[in-house]
Design an enzyme around this catalytic site. Structure first.
Site, PDB file in Angstrom:
ATOM      1  N   ASN A  79      43.310  44.340  44.922  1.00  0.00           N
ATOM      2  CA  ASN A  79      42.502  43.189  45.312  1.00  0.00           C
ATOM      3  C   ASN A  79      42.629  42.927  46.820  1.00  0.00           C
ATOM      4  O   ASN A  79      43.058  43.793  47.575  1.00  0.00           O
ATOM      5  CB  ASN A  79      42.830  41.948  44.485  1.00  0.00           C
ATOM      6  N   ARG A  80      42.269  41.722  47.257  1.00  0.00           N
ATOM      7  CA  ARG A  80      42.068  41.457  48.686  1.00  0.00           C
ATOM      8  C   ARG A  80      43.233  40.701  49.317  1.00  0.00           C
ATOM      9  O   ARG A  80      43.888  39.883  48.674  1.00  0.00           O
ATOM     10  CB  ARG A  80      40.767  40.668  48.882  1.00  0.00           C
ATOM     11  N   HIS A 105      42.438  46.736  48.175  1.00  0.00           N
ATOM     12  CA  HIS A 105      42.955  47.842  47.360  1.00  0.00           C
ATOM     13  C   HIS A 105      43.818  48.836  48.136  1.00  0.00           C
ATOM     14  O   HIS A 105      43.723  50.053  47.934  1.00  0.00           O
ATOM     15  CB  HIS A 105      41.799  48.584  46.685  1.00  0.00           C
ATOM     16  N   HIS A 176      41.974  51.033  38.012  1.00  0.00           N
ATOM     17  CA  HIS A 176      40.603  50.590  38.244  1.00  0.00           C
ATOM     18  C   HIS A 176      39.602  51.355  37.370  1.00  0.00           C
ATOM     19  O   HIS A 176      38.525  51.741  37.843  1.00  0.00           O
ATOM     20  CB  HIS A 176      40.249  50.758  39.721  1.00  0.00           C
ATOM     21  N   TYR A 178      36.608  51.954  34.917  1.00  0.00           N
ATOM     22  CA  TYR A 178      35.364  51.296  34.512  1.00  0.00           C
ATOM     23  C   TYR A 178      35.059  51.743  33.085  1.00  0.00           C
ATOM     24  O   TYR A 178      34.925  52.949  32.824  1.00  0.00           O
ATOM     25  CB  TYR A 178      34.193  51.733  35.392  1.00  0.00           C
ATOM     26  N   ASP A 242      33.298  38.991  39.310  1.00  0.00           N
ATOM     27  CA  ASP A 242      34.279  39.719  40.121  1.00  0.00           C
ATOM     28  C   ASP A 242      35.380  38.721  40.449  1.00  0.00           C
ATOM     29  O   ASP A 242      35.589  38.364  41.609  1.00  0.00           O
ATOM     30  CB  ASP A 242      33.622  40.280  41.389  1.00  0.00           C
ATOM     31  N   GLN A 279      41.577  40.915  36.769  1.00  0.00           N
ATOM     32  CA  GLN A 279      40.314  40.880  37.494  1.00  0.00           C
ATOM     33  C   GLN A 279      39.229  41.435  36.581  1.00  0.00           C
ATOM     34  O   GLN A 279      39.261  42.612  36.207  1.00  0.00           O
ATOM     35  CB  GLN A 279      40.407  41.714  38.780  1.00  0.00           C
ATOM     36  N   GLU A 307      41.208  44.711  35.347  1.00  0.00           N
ATOM     37  CA  GLU A 307      42.316  45.170  36.193  1.00  0.00           C
ATOM     38  C   GLU A 307      43.463  44.158  36.101  1.00  0.00           C
ATOM     39  O   GLU A 307      43.402  43.078  36.686  1.00  0.00           O
ATOM     40  CB  GLU A 307      41.846  45.302  37.639  1.00  0.00           C
TER      41      GLU A 307
END
Length: 344
Positions: A79-80, A105, A176, A178, A242, A279, A307
């Site tokens: 994440n950020r 990330h 991560h 999908y 998100d 997440q 996540e």
């Protein structure tokens, strides 16, 4: 377990693919480049196997510019981190800014883009290790990281993470992947039914950095406490989902926190974790520019991510659970992706 050649990096290094298969025929393939889960075959309600993760058949696909982390290990910090900077023990550290004004990330050369040392521990157990040197991507301390993938007899993919450091550093590891439980039969996941056991979520600003508030999901399109299709309220969420959800369980206790069902195939995914957050990302930035397995372009909402992790920007948010790993301590966390089917 089988080991096969998966491709060659630009510098000439060969990359391997490890495939784990259990007695039920469930099969997961993982490459030592980025620890990427490249495929995951599970049965539908009629027993037909299908690949439920997005990705590519060859290494070349993962080497393209701006690939959106399909299946990869994320680190040092998932994440950020706001403005790519944080202060720790009186020293300010500067990280790569690779997502608007922020760090995302792990930076431009995160754990998703490194070669891990692989060890076949058992038929259904793969161990990956990596040493992140002091200063890599701006982070302090030499970090020793281990990730163990186990395919269980009851069709779960278990991901277990360990890390140790010689200097205090932020650590927030995740995967991560999908998921599309239709195994490519549907171009998006908007009809998947989802439950997330969370009463609150992490509010963020326009650049996806937390404001510090943890509002209730009640009465908002963020509420997945009762299962409903992903697409029902997504139009009420600017840009799509998100967001980090604050999970309703004690941290460090492994517990189911999410359940997704594809009514078409009957496939069920249940996610358990001991982390404080997850997440939920609905594949908003997929735009068809990447063509995946079987020649399928991955368009908007082609897959969803769950996540498991700590909250974004925790090194700059003193009221959030700490993500600082100290020398002498061990980072350890477990996430379980359990697959089953629901009858008609």
């Amino acid at each position: 377990m089988t080991k096969t050649f998966f491709g060659t990096l630009p510098g000439g290094m060969p990359i391997d693919l490890y495939t784990l298969t259990n007695a039920n025929g469930v099969r997961v393939s993982i490459t030592n480049y980025g620890g990427i889960v490249t495929s995951l075959l599970t049965p539908d309600r009629d027993g037909r196997l299908g690949d439920v993760v997005l990705g590519f058949d060859r290494l070349d696909g993962y080497l393209q510019d701006n690939v959106p982390y399909f299946g990869a290990i994320i680190g040092r910090y998932g994440n950020r981190i706001a403005r790519g900077t944080f202060t720790l023990n009186g020293q300010t550290y500067t990280l790569a800014v690779n997502n608007g004004p922020n760090h995302l990330h792990g930076g431009t050369q995160g754990f998703d883009k490194v070669v891990w040392q692989a060890e076949e521990v058992a038929d259904q157990v793969l161990k990956l290790t990596y040493t992140s040197p002091d200063g890599e991507e701006g982070y302090p301390g030499t970090l020793q990281v281990t990730v163990v993938y186990t395919l269980t007899p009851d069709n779960a993919l278990k991901m277990e993470y360990w890390a140790q450091t010689d200097k205090a550093t932020p650590v927030n590891l995740t995967n991560h992947s999908y998921f599309n439980l239709t195994a490519g039969k549907a171009p998006d996941v908007l009809n998947h039914t989802l439950l997330i056991d969370a009463d609150r979520f992490v509010a963020v600003d326009a650049t996806q950095i937390p404001t510090g508030a943890l509002p209730s999901v009640a009465g908002t399109p963020m509420d997945f406490r009762s299962p409903h299709p992903i697409g029902v309220r997504i139009g009420q969420v600017e840009g799509g989902y998100d967001h980090t959800y604050v999970l309703n369980h004690a941290v460090r206790q492994l517990r189911r926190m999410a359940r997704a069902i594809d009514p078409q195939s009957g496939r069920v995914l249940e996610v358990s974790t001991d982390q404080p957050g997850v997440q939920f990302y609905s594949g908003n930035f997929l735009d068809g520019s990447f063509t995946g397995k079987d020649g399928r372009p991955y368009r908007k909402h082609a897959g969803f991510c769950l996540e498991t992790q700590h909250f974004p920007d925790s090194p700059n948010q003193p009221n959030f659970p700490s993500t600082i790993l100290q020398p002498g301590d061990t980072y350890h966390t477990v996430t379980l992706y359990q697959f089953s089917v629901e009858s008609r």
